[in-house]
Design a protein around this motif. Sequence first.
Motif, PDB file in Angstrom:
ATOM      1  N   VAL A 370       0.834  -1.207   0.000  1.00  0.00           N
ATOM      2  CA  VAL A 370       0.000   0.000   0.000  1.00  0.00           C
ATOM      3  C   VAL A 370       0.868   1.255   0.000  1.00  0.00           C
ATOM      4  N   THR A 371       2.167   1.083  -0.273  1.00  0.00           N
ATOM      5  CA  THR A 371       3.088   2.217  -0.257  1.00  0.00           C
ATOM      6  C   THR A 371       2.569   3.338  -1.145  1.00  0.00           C
ATOM      7  N   GLU A 372       2.214   2.948  -2.362  1.00  0.00           N
ATOM      8  CA  GLU A 372       1.769   3.941  -3.334  1.00  0.00           C
ATOM      9  C   GLU A 372       0.471   4.596  -2.880  1.00  0.00           C
ATOM     10  N   ARG A 373      -0.418   3.755  -2.333  1.00  0.00           N
ATOM     11  CA  ARG A 373      -1.699   4.277  -1.891  1.00  0.00           C
ATOM     12  C   ARG A 373      -1.495   5.280  -0.753  1.00  0.00           C
ATOM     13  N   LEU A 374      -0.612   4.907   0.194  1.00  0.00           N
ATOM     14  CA  LEU A 374      -0.366   5.807   1.321  1.00  0.00           C
ATOM     15  C   LEU A 374       0.250   7.109   0.832  1.00  0.00           C
ATOM     16  N   ARG A 375       1.148   6.971  -0.162  1.00  0.00           N
ATOM     17  CA  ARG A 375       1.801   8.163  -0.702  1.00  0.00           C
ATOM     18  C   ARG A 375       0.747   9.080  -1.326  1.00  0.00           C
ATOM     19  N   MET A 376      -0.166   8.480  -2.070  1.00  0.00           N
ATOM     20  CA  MET A 376      -1.218   9.269  -2.711  1.00  0.00           C
ATOM     21  C   MET A 376      -2.094   9.914  -1.653  1.00  0.00           C
ATOM     22  N   GLU A 377      -2.390   9.143  -0.598  1.00  0.00           N
ATOM     23  CA  GLU A 377      -3.250   9.679   0.444  1.00  0.00           C
ATOM     24  C   GLU A 377      -2.588  10.878   1.125  1.00  0.00           C
ATOM     25  N   THR A 378      -1.275  10.732   1.378  1.00  0.00           N
ATOM     26  CA  THR A 378      -0.548  11.829   2.005  1.00  0.00           C
ATOM     27  C   THR A 378      -0.582  13.042   1.092  1.00  0.00           C
ATOM     28  N   GLN A 379      -0.373  12.782  -0.191  1.00  0.00           N
ATOM     29  CA  GLN A 379      -0.364  13.873  -1.156  1.00  0.00           C
ATOM     30  C   GLN A 379      -1.715  14.575  -1.191  1.00  0.00           C
ATOM     31  N   LEU A 380      -2.750  13.740  -1.137  1.00  0.00           N
ATOM     32  CA  LEU A 380      -4.100  14.269  -1.188  1.00  0.00           C
ATOM     33  C   LEU A 380      -4.387  15.110   0.051  1.00  0.00           C
ATOM     34  N   ILE A 586     -14.811  23.771   0.482  1.00  0.00           N
ATOM     35  CA  ILE A 586     -13.752  23.594   1.478  1.00  0.00           C
ATOM     36  C   ILE A 586     -14.326  23.058   2.789  1.00  0.00           C
ATOM     37  N   CYS A 587     -15.470  23.641   3.187  1.00  0.00           N
ATOM     38  CA  CYS A 587     -16.101  23.166   4.419  1.00  0.00           C
ATOM     39  C   CYS A 587     -16.338  21.663   4.329  1.00  0.00           C
ATOM     40  N   GLN A 588     -16.870  21.240   3.190  1.00  0.00           N
ATOM     41  CA  GLN A 588     -17.179  19.828   3.049  1.00  0.00           C
ATOM     42  C   GLN A 588     -15.915  18.968   3.112  1.00  0.00           C
ATOM     43  N   SER A 589     -14.846  19.417   2.447  1.00  0.00           N
ATOM     44  CA  SER A 589     -13.647  18.572   2.446  1.00  0.00           C
ATOM     45  C   SER A 589     -13.018  18.536   3.835  1.00  0.00           C
ATOM     46  N   ILE A 590     -13.091  19.645   4.568  1.00  0.00           N
ATOM     47  CA  ILE A 590     -12.544  19.642   5.939  1.00  0.00           C
ATOM     48  C   ILE A 590     -13.359  18.705   6.836  1.00  0.00           C
ATOM     49  N   VAL A 591     -14.675  18.841   6.741  1.00  0.00           N
ATOM     50  CA  VAL A 591     -15.525  18.006   7.598  1.00  0.00           C
ATOM     51  C   VAL A 591     -15.330  16.528   7.253  1.00  0.00           C
ATOM     52  N   ALA A 592     -15.243  16.237   5.946  1.00  0.00           N
ATOM     53  CA  ALA A 592     -15.040  14.842   5.542  1.00  0.00           C
ATOM     54  C   ALA A 592     -13.710  14.326   6.070  1.00  0.00           C
ATOM     55  N   ALA A 593     -12.664  15.179   6.018  1.00  0.00           N
ATOM     56  CA  ALA A 593     -11.360  14.756   6.524  1.00  0.00           C
ATOM     57  C   ALA A 593     -11.415  14.494   8.028  1.00  0.00           C
ATOM     58  N   HIS A 594     -12.423  15.062   8.700  1.00  0.00           N
ATOM     59  CA  HIS A 594     -12.605  14.812  10.131  1.00  0.00           C
ATOM     60  C   HIS A 594     -13.568  13.658  10.382  1.00  0.00           C
ATOM     61  N   GLY A 595     -13.924  12.971   9.311  1.00  0.00           N
ATOM     62  CA  GLY A 595     -14.818  11.819   9.459  1.00  0.00           C
ATOM     63  C   GLY A 595     -16.269  12.230   9.674  1.00  0.00           C
ATOM     64  N   GLY A 596     -16.594  13.466   9.340  1.00  0.00           N
ATOM     65  CA  GLY A 596     -17.957  13.932   9.586  1.00  0.00           C
ATOM     66  C   GLY A 596     -18.715  14.224   8.310  1.00  0.00           C
ATOM     67  N   GLU A 597     -19.847  14.902   8.475  1.00  0.00           N
ATOM     68  CA  GLU A 597     -20.697  15.210   7.330  1.00  0.00           C
ATOM     69  C   GLU A 597     -21.294  16.590   7.502  1.00  0.00           C
ATOM     70  N   VAL A 598     -21.433  17.308   6.396  1.00  0.00           N
ATOM     71  CA  VAL A 598     -22.108  18.601   6.458  1.00  0.00           C
ATOM     72  C   VAL A 598     -23.263  18.558   5.466  1.00  0.00           C
ATOM     73  N   SER A 599     -24.393  19.137   5.860  1.00  0.00           N
ATOM     74  CA  SER A 599     -25.542  19.124   4.963  1.00  0.00           C
ATOM     75  C   SER A 599     -26.270  20.457   5.076  1.00  0.00           C
ATOM     76  N   ALA A 600     -27.094  20.748   4.075  1.00  0.00           N
ATOM     77  CA  ALA A 600     -27.837  22.001   4.063  1.00  0.00           C
ATOM     78  C   ALA A 600     -29.299  21.703   3.828  1.00  0.00           C
ATOM     79  N   SER A 601     -30.158  22.533   4.371  1.00  0.00           N
ATOM     80  CA  SER A 601     -31.590  22.346   4.137  1.00  0.00           C
ATOM     81  C   SER A 601     -32.303  23.687   4.307  1.00  0.00           C
ATOM     82  N   ASN A 602     -33.540  23.715   3.893  1.00  0.00           N
ATOM     83  CA  ASN A 602     -34.378  24.891   4.099  1.00  0.00           C
ATOM     84  C   ASN A 602     -35.435  24.518   5.126  1.00  0.00           C
ATOM     85  N   PRO A 603     -35.238  24.871   6.378  1.00  0.00           N
ATOM     86  CA  PRO A 603     -36.212  24.449   7.396  1.00  0.00           C
ATOM     87  C   PRO A 603     -37.562  25.110   7.164  1.00  0.00           C
TER      88      PRO A 603
END
Length: 621
Positions: A370-380, A586-603
Amino acid sequence: MRGADVARLSPAPEDEAHAWSQLMQEGVWEGRVRRLTRDGDVRVVETRRHLRYDASGAPRDVVEYARAGNRPDGPVPDRLMAASWEIDVAPAAEILSLIAAPADGAQGSERDALYRRLVQTARIVEVNERTARLVGGNRGRALMAGQSVAAFWPVESRAILAELIVEALRDSNGGGCQRRLTSDGILRDPLVTVWRAGDDRPGRLFVTVNGAADDDRSYLFLRASEARYRKLIHYMPVALWQVDASHMGKIYAELRSRGVTDFERYLDDHPELVELAATSVPVTDVNRCAIELIGGAGVQDLIRPVGYLFTESPASLRRVMIGRFSGRRNYSEFMKVRTLDGRVLDVRFSVTYPEPLIELDTTIFSLEDVTERLRMETQLRQLQADFSHAARVSMLGELTSSIAHEVNQPLAAIMTNAETSLRWLARDEPDIGKVAQLTARIAAGARRADDIVRRIRGMAVKQAPEAVPLALNEVVQESLLFVRHEIETRAIRVATTYARGLPPIVGDRIQLQQVIVNLLINAVQAVEGLGEAEREILVATATDAAGGVVFTLRDSGPGIAPEHLDHIFDGFFTTKAQGMGIGLAICQSIVAAHGGEVSASNPSGGGAEFRVVLPRARPAA
Ligand code: ADP
């Protein structure tokens, strides 16, 4: 008997008439017949006859399997019948002529090669059920027809078969040649007979193999299936090691019987057991992919005690042992492994333990590079961090007036306090007490300014994201400070509801602040066009039913157009004249990197609502 009339074999030929007519109708017949021996004695014989047909479908000949003796156990059991073959050596005519050439022609190894080619070139015309079962694996008889004899004939006796073929072809009276083979663990003392089919069918030979097996399937069948299995394993695109850890299994059983239950503790006290496994558990086989991964000239380089796989991660071996001791079926982890040429690879290491109660005690290791995969992940990850940094800097750009205001406030206070204290000092009787008080305020103001600058610097500088335990409420409070000025100057009402006893989350403080500030700026922009009384932002934290930690932000703005709901998190999607459309992406990618989820709605009450769910920190973390 060759050439003799069948009737001559029977003491009462008319008895057989019924059997023969049934055979002609049904193609098979089995039963008991009487036979005359050469000396004229009468024997009772259990027989089984098969009628065979030629290409046009006309009966061609009859193959009879027989066993002497008036036995009570009925017809010849299938497993006692000879395995029979009809083969065609016509395609091997050229090879046969080379073999037949004068003695000074083909000799020694050259002759062996010719024999091998002979069996290779000879074709199967037909085999009986037993042959198919013994050597055909799970393929049927029909599939064997037309194939090379060598594809099915056991390799150890191919040379003997070739010799018998040559002999049978030479044999002028066509009586056939026989050879008894040594028991091969499959059939007991098998007797191979080869004879020519007849002058009208040149090149055709019959081959029979007589010999009993306790169970046909358990031998050749298994062997054939093992051969297939080996092939499969060999070409599998995963690096595999077959390991014989049976003696460790015995040691574990012994330890268990002595009452050892906490094996980890035991290994702490007896580290030499791990060493024993490393140096004494042998690798018994590896596949092609394993050699490619680890290097080495061939299988032999990898067939040694398993220790070489764990030089970089000795603790992994320990965990593998604990896995087996605790009766697991398999175990997997990421580890490092050193190749034979000294490179260190990141691999996903998996082990499949032998199943208890199954005799073969083989453990299988598999390694996936998984060397290559880890390298890609780090790069990402790096790319993501770079990108969010860029977005953060641009966000600070939007907040310059706020920032200036924030910094100015304490500076103004410092100025006023300094001037006042100068005035006190200029009096005829300076009030040292007052001056001390004012100086303390100046220091406090400077500290506040310093705090603000530090906070803004934190947002601006580029640093690797951290993963530390954080209290969400604090992060929200700090984020609000960034936009306080924007909110105050626009007279927006902000209502906050902080949940108590919120479990910590794990992440990067600055990045999470960035998410919240981003959402706040959007909310400010959404409400700023409304009448003063309607400008409202609600901020809340909570936990959800699944145990996640939740941040919600609701504004009283116009909400999100339904057709935009699916796109607002896309990069560069914007409905604003001056918008860049990267904030929410950016918000979405940060939240995803934290293992979370962001969503929007019209209450239902109007406006837009953004909801961020983050996983709570696991106790160990
Ligand atoms: P930008 O703010 O530069 O447009 P964003 O990615 O932050 O980029 O937002 C993308 C789009 O999502 C906005 O242009 C807007 O249409 C919509 N949006 C974001 N926040 C809100 C909100 N609070 N209310 C209504 N629409 C919003």
